[in-house]
Design a protein around this motif. Structure first.
Motif, PDB file in Angstrom:
ATOM      1  N   GLY A  30     -44.510 -39.803-129.772  1.00 42.93           N
ATOM      2  CA  GLY A  30     -44.593 -40.768-128.687  1.00 42.93           C
ATOM      3  C   GLY A  30     -44.683 -42.191-129.200  1.00 42.93           C
ATOM      4  N   ASP A  31     -45.512 -42.995-128.531  1.00 42.69           N
ATOM      5  CA  ASP A  31     -45.663 -44.408-128.889  1.00 42.69           C
ATOM      6  C   ASP A  31     -46.957 -44.669-129.642  1.00 42.69           C
ATOM      7  N   GLU A  32     -47.418 -43.681-130.380  1.00 43.39           N
ATOM      8  CA  GLU A  32     -48.694 -43.803-131.070  1.00 43.39           C
ATOM      9  C   GLU A  32     -48.680 -44.963-132.072  1.00 43.39           C
ATOM     10  N   SER A  33     -49.681 -45.809-131.974  1.00 46.80           N
ATOM     11  CA  SER A  33     -49.821 -46.930-132.899  1.00 46.80           C
ATOM     12  C   SER A  33     -50.424 -46.434-134.213  1.00 46.80           C
ATOM     13  N   PRO A  34     -50.352 -47.234-135.271  1.00 50.88           N
ATOM     14  CA  PRO A  34     -51.057 -46.846-136.496  1.00 50.88           C
ATOM     15  C   PRO A  34     -52.546 -46.610-136.257  1.00 50.88           C
ATOM     16  N   GLU A  35     -53.131 -47.410-135.382  1.00 51.74           N
ATOM     17  CA  GLU A  35     -54.556 -47.241-135.093  1.00 51.74           C
ATOM     18  C   GLU A  35     -54.826 -45.882-134.445  1.00 51.74           C
ATOM     19  N   ARG A  36     -53.969 -45.501-133.495  1.00 53.91           N
ATOM     20  CA  ARG A  36     -54.139 -44.196-132.848  1.00 53.91           C
ATOM     21  C   ARG A  36     -53.919 -43.062-133.848  1.00 53.91           C
ATOM     22  N   CYS A  37     -52.965 -43.208-134.736  1.00 54.96           N
ATOM     23  CA  CYS A  37     -52.743 -42.188-135.761  1.00 54.96           C
ATOM     24  C   CYS A  37     -53.982 -42.037-136.634  1.00 54.96           C
ATOM     25  N   HIS A  38     -54.610 -43.142-136.955  1.00 52.72           N
ATOM     26  CA  HIS A  38     -55.820 -43.099-137.762  1.00 52.72           C
ATOM     27  C   HIS A  38     -56.934 -42.350-137.031  1.00 52.72           C
ATOM     28  N   GLN A  39     -57.060 -42.591-135.731  1.00 54.55           N
ATOM     29  CA  GLN A  39     -58.064 -41.885-134.940  1.00 54.55           C
ATOM     30  C   GLN A  39     -57.809 -40.377-134.939  1.00 54.55           C
ATOM     31  N   ILE A  40     -56.544 -40.003-134.764  1.00 56.04           N
ATOM     32  CA  ILE A  40     -56.195 -38.580-134.738  1.00 56.04           C
ATOM     33  C   ILE A  40     -56.450 -37.941-136.091  1.00 56.04           C
ATOM     34  N   ARG A  41     -56.127 -38.657-137.154  1.00 54.69           N
ATOM     35  CA  ARG A  41     -56.378 -38.133-138.498  1.00 54.69           C
ATOM     36  C   ARG A  41     -57.866 -37.849-138.697  1.00 54.69           C
ATOM     37  N   LYS A  42     -58.725 -38.734-138.213  1.00 55.74           N
ATOM     38  CA  LYS A  42     -60.171 -38.528-138.360  1.00 55.74           C
ATOM     39  C   LYS A  42     -60.644 -37.328-137.548  1.00 55.74           C
ATOM     40  N   ARG A  43     -60.005 -37.078-136.401  1.00 54.42           N
ATOM     41  CA  ARG A  43     -60.413 -35.965-135.549  1.00 54.42           C
ATOM     42  C   ARG A  43     -59.867 -34.621-136.039  1.00 54.42           C
ATOM     43  N   ARG A  44     -58.736 -34.631-136.703  1.00 53.04           N
ATOM     44  CA  ARG A  44     -58.140 -33.390-137.208  1.00 53.04           C
ATOM     45  C   ARG A  44     -57.750 -33.577-138.676  1.00 53.04           C
ATOM     46  N   PRO A  45     -58.727 -33.771-139.566  1.00 54.77           N
ATOM     47  CA  PRO A  45     -58.408 -34.071-140.968  1.00 54.77           C
ATOM     48  C   PRO A  45     -57.729 -32.925-141.711  1.00 54.77           C
TER      49      PRO A  45
END
Length: 220
Positions: free
Chosen positions: A89-104
């Motif tokens: 989708g339109d995920e920003s780098p910031e949103r990707c970072h958040q997702i990475r922290k939630r599903r490392p």
């Protein structure tokens, strides 16, 4: 390094097993409801298990677009869980970072839809927060699986800091043409090897696997 191959948009367990047996490196399952290849949440674990049973090393990729935290996959299902998450989708780098922290525990890939050569500059911002990029052609109101191609001349000299996959009309007869011009880390095929949305032509998939394997840079 040998090029990788991902087949995306599987919906049937028998096809997933058959394609996993061909030795592909990744298989994608679409979790985006607007896609004609959408697999409902309750049906995804069976697909992932079928892949894992045949080819444990094959990446099991779940494709989502702009997921909320509640949409992120449950990783407590063992072989029924994905091993990689592709954000389309339109995920920003910031949103990707958040997702990475939630599903490392997940590999995280970001798809970029390329409308013009200048769009490639967005890749740099994602380098620190994802594991790989996937480039697909921009098409209005469609997130992927269209078969539209990015002009290869746009990608000459494109060397991001992380692995990247090329999508868009990938099939066996295009492999030599692609790799003679550019060197993506891998190819992502969907509509180019289909009889109908989500129904793969197994002969076309096998031909694509053979073309990638026998390319001079691939394994022999």
């Amino acid at each position: 390094m040998a090029p990788l191959l991902k087949i995306c948009g599987l919906r049937e367990t028998r096809q997933a097993e058959a394609i996993a047996r061909l030795g592909v490196d990744a298989i994608g399952v679409i979790g985006v409801e607007s896609s004609p290849r959408w697999v409902p949440l309750e049906d995804q674990p069976a697909l992932f298990r079928s892949i894992a049973a045949v080819a444990p090393a094959c990446r099991r990729v779940l494709v989502l677009a702009n997921p909320s935290d509640n949409d992120l996959p449950d990783l407590n299902l063992g072989a029924g869980s994905p091993t990689a998450l592709q954000l389309h989708g339109d995920e920003s780098p910031e949103r990707c970072h958040q997702i990475r922290k939630r599903r490392p525990r997940l590999e995280l890939w970001k798809a970029l839809r390329i409308r013009r050569p200048e769009d490639l500059t967005r890749a740099d911002a994602y380098g620190p927060v994802v594991d790989a990029l996937l480039l697909d052609a921009w098409v209005p109101d469609q997130l992927g699986g269209t078969g539209h191609r990015i002009p290869l001349e746009w990608l000459v000299g494109f060397k991001p800091s992380l692995p990247w996959w090329l999508a868009g009309g990938i099939r066996a007869d295009r492999v030599a043409g692609v790799f003679s011009v550019i060197q993506p880390s891998g190819l992502d095929a969907s509509s180019g090897v289909e009889l109908a949305p989500a129904l793969k032509d197994l002969a076309a998939v096998e031909a694509l696997v053979d073309a990638v394997r026998t390319w001079p840079g691939g394994p022999h």
